[in-house]
Design a protein around this motif. Sequence first.
Motif, short mmCIF file in Angstrom:
data_model
loop_
_atom_site.label_atom_id
_atom_site.label_comp_id
_atom_site.label_asym_id
_atom_site.label_seq_id
_atom_site.Cartn_x
_atom_site.Cartn_y
_atom_site.Cartn_z
N VAL A 79 88.05 -22.69 58.51
CA VAL A 79 88.04 -21.21 57.95
C VAL A 79 87.20 -20.15 58.50
N ARG A 80 86.24 -21.22 59.01
CA ARG A 80 85.03 -20.71 59.84
C ARG A 80 86.09 -19.36 61.36
N LEU A 83 88.45 -17.02 60.63
CA LEU A 83 88.35 -15.50 60.26
C LEU A 83 87.48 -14.74 61.31
N LYS A 221 89.69 -14.82 53.97
CA LYS A 221 89.15 -14.96 53.06
C LYS A 221 89.18 -15.70 51.94
N ASP A 225 90.63 -19.18 50.22
CA ASP A 225 90.67 -19.32 48.76
C ASP A 225 91.44 -20.04 47.97
#
Length: 238
Positions: A79-80, A83, A221, A225
């Motif tokens: 995810v990081r 992003l 983001k 989620d």
Amino acid sequence: MGFLGLGKDEAEVAPTSALEQAKAGREDSGMFAGAVTGLIESLLDVGIDGKGPFDSAQKVADVKRAEKPEAEEAVDAVVRGHLKLAAAGGFVTGLGGFITLPVALPANVVEFYIVATRMVASIASLRGYDIKQPEIRSAVLLTLVGADADDLLKKAGVTSTGRLANLAAQRLPGPAMMVVNKAVGFRLLSTAGKKTLTRFGKGVPVIGGVIGAGLDGFLLKKIADHARHEFPRKATGI
């Protein structure tokens, strides 16, 4: 003005649902239908399977799994990384303000959803799902539309059994998956123009870049989620 002249203006001319547009299939040979087909092919072929310098979702998952043996730490790392990619893409798109926006926006929309697709597919793989399975690939695409996923499935005649990952157990026929995938594509493109109109409010170089980066990061983001929720870790997997 919507994305590529599609978005909002297109919806006003032909107020049909995303699913009705998808079912029209070959009867609709317009630019909108062609854009949908191209988008879905890009998401599956590039976003999941990878192409050229853009690594596949499976490779990304494998690399992060090797670096972070704990599955959830690997998911966080995926995810990081994505992003950062989304923010960078949004910054480049908004950097030139109004001067470059008409040309850069379409490319950024496709780029954003390709990045989002790979992120979701990587999360699914790390949680123990087979991303080569057609139902899981469709579940990945459905994750991109958030709360609209259940509505699209219902209108496609597919019974929702809770989380999107549960589609794998239903073994849906190929034509049903094609309709669902196309419906996702129509929904993404028909809303892309509306969501990106906020960029026009700040069509100023540099400032526009910051807004573009922030918007893309925020949207990705939310998708991340949603992916974490829709693809819970399988009991027998990783």
